[in-house]
Design a protein around this motif. Structure first.
Motif, mmCIF file in Angstrom:
data_model
loop_
_atom_site.group_PDB
_atom_site.id
_atom_site.type_symbol
_atom_site.label_atom_id
_atom_site.label_comp_id
_atom_site.label_asym_id
_atom_site.label_seq_id
_atom_site.Cartn_x
_atom_site.Cartn_y
_atom_site.Cartn_z
ATOM 1 N N ALA A 220 21.790 -31.731 4.776
ATOM 2 C CA ALA A 220 20.547 -32.120 4.125
ATOM 3 C C ALA A 220 19.372 -31.528 4.850
ATOM 4 O O ALA A 220 19.415 -31.234 6.031
ATOM 5 N N VAL A 221 18.313 -31.362 4.106
ATOM 6 C CA VAL A 221 17.060 -30.926 4.717
ATOM 7 C C VAL A 221 16.424 -32.091 5.449
ATOM 8 O O VAL A 221 15.930 -31.972 6.552
ATOM 9 N N VAL B 90 20.303 -41.943 -5.562
ATOM 10 C CA VAL B 90 21.526 -41.509 -4.879
ATOM 11 C C VAL B 90 21.336 -41.621 -3.373
ATOM 12 O O VAL B 90 22.218 -42.087 -2.642
ATOM 13 N N LYS B 91 20.145 -41.219 -2.912
ATOM 14 C CA LYS B 91 19.903 -41.274 -1.470
ATOM 15 C C LYS B 91 19.881 -42.706 -0.984
ATOM 16 O O LYS B 91 20.413 -43.026 0.077
ATOM 17 N N ARG B 92 19.300 -43.581 -1.772
ATOM 18 C CA ARG B 92 19.257 -44.986 -1.358
ATOM 19 C C ARG B 92 20.641 -45.579 -1.296
ATOM 20 O O ARG B 92 20.960 -46.332 -0.385
ATOM 21 N N VAL B 93 21.456 -45.253 -2.291
ATOM 22 C CA VAL B 93 22.808 -45.804 -2.292
ATOM 23 C C VAL B 93 23.593 -45.247 -1.119
ATOM 24 O O VAL B 93 24.358 -45.950 -0.455
ATOM 25 N N ASP B 126 23.550 -31.345 -1.894
ATOM 26 C CA ASP B 126 23.511 -31.160 -0.453
ATOM 27 C C ASP B 126 22.087 -30.960 0.047
ATOM 28 O O ASP B 126 21.883 -30.786 1.245
ATOM 29 N N ARG B 127 21.117 -30.986 -0.854
ATOM 30 C CA ARG B 127 19.727 -30.973 -0.395
ATOM 31 C C ARG B 127 19.302 -32.330 0.120
ATOM 32 O O ARG B 127 18.293 -32.424 0.805
ATOM 33 N N ILE B 128 20.033 -33.373 -0.240
ATOM 34 C CA ILE B 128 19.644 -34.678 0.260
ATOM 35 C C ILE B 128 20.754 -35.393 0.998
ATOM 36 O O ILE B 128 20.494 -36.355 1.701
ATOM 37 N N LEU B 129 21.991 -34.961 0.845
ATOM 38 C CA LEU B 129 23.084 -35.641 1.527
ATOM 39 C C LEU B 129 23.937 -34.610 2.255
ATOM 40 O O LEU B 129 24.063 -33.495 1.786
ATOM 41 N N PRO B 130 24.571 -34.984 3.349
ATOM 42 C CA PRO B 130 25.553 -34.064 3.940
ATOM 43 C C PRO B 130 26.861 -34.143 3.182
ATOM 44 O O PRO B 130 27.439 -35.213 3.057
ATOM 45 N N VAL B 131 27.333 -33.024 2.683
ATOM 46 C CA VAL B 131 28.514 -33.008 1.826
ATOM 47 C C VAL B 131 29.709 -32.529 2.630
ATOM 48 O O VAL B 131 29.603 -31.568 3.390
ATOM 49 N N ASN B 132 30.840 -33.183 2.435
ATOM 50 C CA ASN B 132 32.042 -32.778 3.148
ATOM 51 C C ASN B 132 32.905 -31.827 2.344
ATOM 52 O O ASN B 132 33.421 -30.864 2.873
ATOM 53 N N VAL B 133 33.096 -32.110 1.065
ATOM 54 C CA VAL B 133 33.942 -31.249 0.250
ATOM 55 C C VAL B 133 33.208 -30.942 -1.043
ATOM 56 O O VAL B 133 32.628 -31.833 -1.653
#
Lengths: 225, 169, 441
Positions: A220-221, B90-93, B126-133
């Motif tokens: 993330a940014v 989505v980010k809040r959840v 992936d601009r707001i969350l770290p994605v694994n797969v």
């Protein structure tokens, strides 16, 4: 069982100077209402006297470069006589508003909210005029022709950014109203190089910078939020 | 009370007992019961439901418990187009999910914005969350989602010592 | 279609099946009671002034298991009773209409798949028919193409209603039904996959025809499916029709009167559940529906139970239509012969100059549509999906408006929900069977 032509002619006779038409194309009839202010009156007559009890859709078109700029199109249908009708009216950009028809059909409520959101036209007398598809506080009207497809940077509350959609070469866009099919062909155009409209004075789109940093890799940014 | 100086596995003495490290055991438990939080937004959600239905049974991998509560789930499967209006939700959840947590970005729209390159679509979650797969496809087949789940399980089992994530007061 | 109050409720379809009477008493009394409750719960202004107690605002958020996608409803509650409901849509607004202004007509077909993503074939057929109406060739489609499109649309209807009923039952607690209906949907997915390559989001139709003809063996597979799905529909009805819990949760809940249904522009099974048997396939026939026999089920009381029954019966009628089409399916080409509209066959493109030019222009500039505007409404499983195309000539539309049935169906919620209890919201939303991809476009 009345035919669509008879009903259209009755509508025209009732509002003689106001309504012109009907024009026929592919089996559909279109009537033009000269003054948008009296639209509610025409619609009320259509519903009560002619039996058009179902408002199918209200659409707005942006004639960028023409005056008046906006056209509103109402599609009507009647369950009794199974006939369609289409009413068109124009609204200029300076005026930007017209009376609502949600008193005639309640379904117009949400259609008009969408037009307010997407085109920016106001409806006088609407019970609850606010944005419906974009969020409250979004400053632009996306369906206008001078708004680029990839969007303009704005603020989403609590998330801090919306960016223009990045792509080398831009998304495939067309030139609204280009003079021939070759010009209207959708191709990747960089916003700063291409004119928005070829009729009238062409204006270049504003340059939208891509502030996103691609070097962060996966992730993330705003990881600290 | 039995004291034994023998270390190792002697089946006659110890029966069916396996000795291992706590980290490995906890990661093995976690791997086989990743409970997804389905952030089902658009068409990929239908394939997610199909993966949970009886033909492509996600329950074989321990992941049929699709709790819609972020506090009770391990992995968030973002399936469908994320718009800017939905992105803050989505980010809040995601922030409400408890550690350890993972994210699967299912489908083209969640990975990169897909074919919707427009003014209202977030170009990749992936601009707001770290994605694994990331799972490719529009929509990906349920088998592709199950493959992603297996890859996620490999990431879980290779995770750093789990003691660090247990916040002991 | 009328029944005496308090008597057995029946859905009369004068068709192959005999009239099925489902004896559940007090149905009319229940409907009347819920109308009164709704009237009680909307007090007048001066009653509100001295109304004791507080109202609570509850957010039924966009991420919710029963909202069938990303719908947000802000409920104002007085205890368990809802006093105000404000739905918020737009969480899946992807900008389809603006994208359509920048794409040729053929390039937009995959976007139509993702509108009502439970029945993508129906959307493809609707869009192709709309563009063909603009071009003026909708009556000149080859008959094989028209029959195959009817089969696709009806298969999509069965698929959508299966999922609608399955998820509705799952929301109300009957999880088994969900698994049963999804098994049948998997069979439809197999059919779609052999037809177009994708399980759903098929993008099967093209302007002037279809992307390819039926593969060998597809017709037998389809017939076999028709047999199996009828068994499955009967099983689902056994699970749900007389199930005490299901009936108590859905009867008398979410009653929509005839006047409201017309005024709010409802279409599809929601309209027919309120007693108006209007179906675009009969009223404005397109494709070959005027050559086929089928019935249009309509409900009586306008509550959630009626909408569910209408959907079950529509599935049976769709199977009937598919069987008729398979029997009558003619041979011949599937694409219109005009090379300027449908892509010419590849062997001619590679050997002849004229077809090469047509292919090139079709792909780069798009079909050359005449200037003008049309509206075409198609009977989708959710309601009337309409495309309004305003063209100034050339290969891209100047404005494409998608009249989405779910958008209009949801607009009745602020009127319908007050007076019900919180747990009824799930029953009402499930009975509406909306999909947010279509609502927000």
């Amino acid at each position: 069982m009345a035919t669509a032509l008879e009903l259209a002619n009755r509508l025209r006779e009732r509002f003689a100077s106001l309504v012109s038409g009907p024009v026929e194309f592919r089996g559909e009839l279109t009537l033009r209402v000269a003054d948008a202010e009296r639209m509610a009156e025409v619609c009320a007559f259509a519903k009560t006297e002619l039996g058009f009890d179902y408002l199918v859709d209200i659409t707005s078109v942006d004639n960028y470069g023409d005056d008046p700029r906006f056209t509103l199109i109402y599609h009507l249908y009647g369950y009794g006589h199974h006939c369609y009708a289409r009413l068109k009216t124009d609204v200029s950009e300076e005026k930007g508003e017209l009376p609502t028809v949600s008193g005639v059909w309640q379904t117009a409520n949400w259609h008009e909210r969408e037009i307010y959101d997407m085109m920016g036209l106001r409806f006088r007398g609407h019970p609850d005029l606010r944005r419906i598809l974009m969020w409250e506080g979004y400053p632009h009207n996306p369906l206008r022709k001078d708004f680029p497809l990839s969007g303009k940077p704005t603020d989403v509350p609590e998330l801090a950014f919306t960016q223009a959609a990045p792509l080398v070469g831009g998304p495939f866009v067309t030139v609204a109203g280009g003079k021939d099919t070759i010009e209207r062909e959708p191709r990747g155009r960089l916003p700063e190089n291409e004119p928005v409209e070829t009729k009238g004075a062409p204006e270049l789109r504003q340059v939208t910078e891509d502030r996103h940093d691609h070097s962060s890799g996966r992730g993330a940014v705003d990881q600290n939020q | 009370m039995r004291t034994s100086s023998e270390i190792g596995y002697n089946s006659k003495v110890e029966g069916d007992l396996v000795v291992t490290r706590l980290d490995a055991a906890l990661n093995w438990f976690r791997k086989n019961s990743v409970w997804p939080m389905p952030m089902g937004l658009a068409c990929c959600a239908i394939e997610l439901m199909a993966a949970g239905a009886s033909r492509y049974d996600i329950s074989r991998f321990g992941a049929e418990v699709m709790r819609f509560s972020p506090r009770q789930s391990d992995v968030m499967i973002v399936s469908g187009t994320v718009t800017y209006k939905m992105a803050r939700v989505v980010k809040r959840v995601y922030d409400q999910m408890t550690e350890p947590k993972w994210v699967i970005a299912m489908g083209a729209c969640a990975s990169t914005g897909g074919m919707y390159r427009s003014y209202s679509v977030l170009q990749g979650v992936d601009r707001i969350l770290p994605v694994n797969v990331y799972v490719a496809g529009c929509p990906p087949r349920p088998e592709a989602l199950l493959d992603a789940l297996i890859k996620l399980q490999e990431q879980v089992i290779a995770k750093e010592p789990v003691i660090a994530t247990l916040k002991v007061a | 279609m009328t029944t005496a109050p308090g008597a057995a409720r029946s859905i009369k379809t004068n068709s192959m099946a005999e009239v099925r009477d489902i004896e559940i008493t007090d149905s009319a009394a229940k409907a009347a009671e819920s109308m009164q409750a709704s009237a009680r719960a909307n007090p007048s202004a001066d009653e509100l002034a001295d109304f004791p107690g507080e109202r609570m605002i509850l957010n039924m958020g966009p991420s919710h298991p029963s909202t069938h996608g990303v719908l947000r409803i802000v409920l104002e509650l007085d205890g368990e009773m809802i006093t105000k409901a404000m739905p918020e849509v737009g969480y899946l607004h992807r900008g389809d209409e603006k994208i359509a202004e920048n794409m040729t007509y053929s390039q937009f077909v995959p976007y139509t798949d993702r509108l009502d993503y439970l029945a993508p074939l129906a959307n493809n057929v609707a869009y192709a028919l709309a563009v063909e109406k603009l071009l003026g060739i909708d009556k000149q489609l080859p008959p094989r193409c028209q029959f195959i499109r009817v089969i696709c649309a009806e298969l999509a209807r069965i698929s959508s209603h299966l999922l609608g009923v399955g998820c509705y039952a799952m929301d109300l607690g009957a999880l088994t039904v969900f698994l049963h209906t999804f098994t049948e949907r998997e069979k439809i997915h197999n059919l779609c996959e052999s037809l177009s390559g994708a399980r759903f989001t098929t993008s099967y139709t093209r302007i002037g025809g279809l992307s390819r003809d039926l593969p060998p063996g597809w017709i037998e597979q389809c017939r076999k499916f028709c047999e199996e799905v009828l068994t499955n529909i009967d099983e689902t009805e056994t699970f749900l029709n007389r199930n005490r819990i299901f009936v108590d949760r859905t009867q008398g809940v979410g009653v929509i009167s005839r006047a409201d249904a017309i005024d709010f522009g409802l279409t599809g099974p929601n309209l027919r559940g309120s007693g108006i048997d209007h179906d675009l396939r009969k009223a404005q026939p397109y494709l070959v529906y005027d050559q086929l026999e089928f019935d249009v089920p309509a409900g009586t009381a306008g509550d959630s139970y009626d909408r569910y029954l209408v959907r079950m019966e529509e599935m049976r009628q769709s199977v009937r239509l598919v069987r008729q089409c398979l029997d009558k399916l003619p041979g011949g080409p599937v694409n219109i012969a005009d090379g300027k509209i449908a892509l010419p066959p590849k062997d001619r493109v590679l050997t002849r100059m004229e077809e090469l030019i047509h292919h090139f222009l079709n792909v780069t500039q798009g079909v050359n549509a005449p200037p003008g505007e049309i509206y075409f409404g198609h009977e989708n499983p959710k309601g009337e999906l309409g495309f309004y195309i305003f063209s100034k000539g050339g290969g891209t539309p100047y404005r494409l408006k998608i009249r989405s049935p779910s958008f209009v169906n949801l607009s009745i919620l602020p009127r319908l929900l007050p007076g019900h209890m919180v747990s009824d919201v799930v029953a009402i939303l499930g009975s509406f069977d909306f999909v947010m991809g279509e609502c927000d476009r």
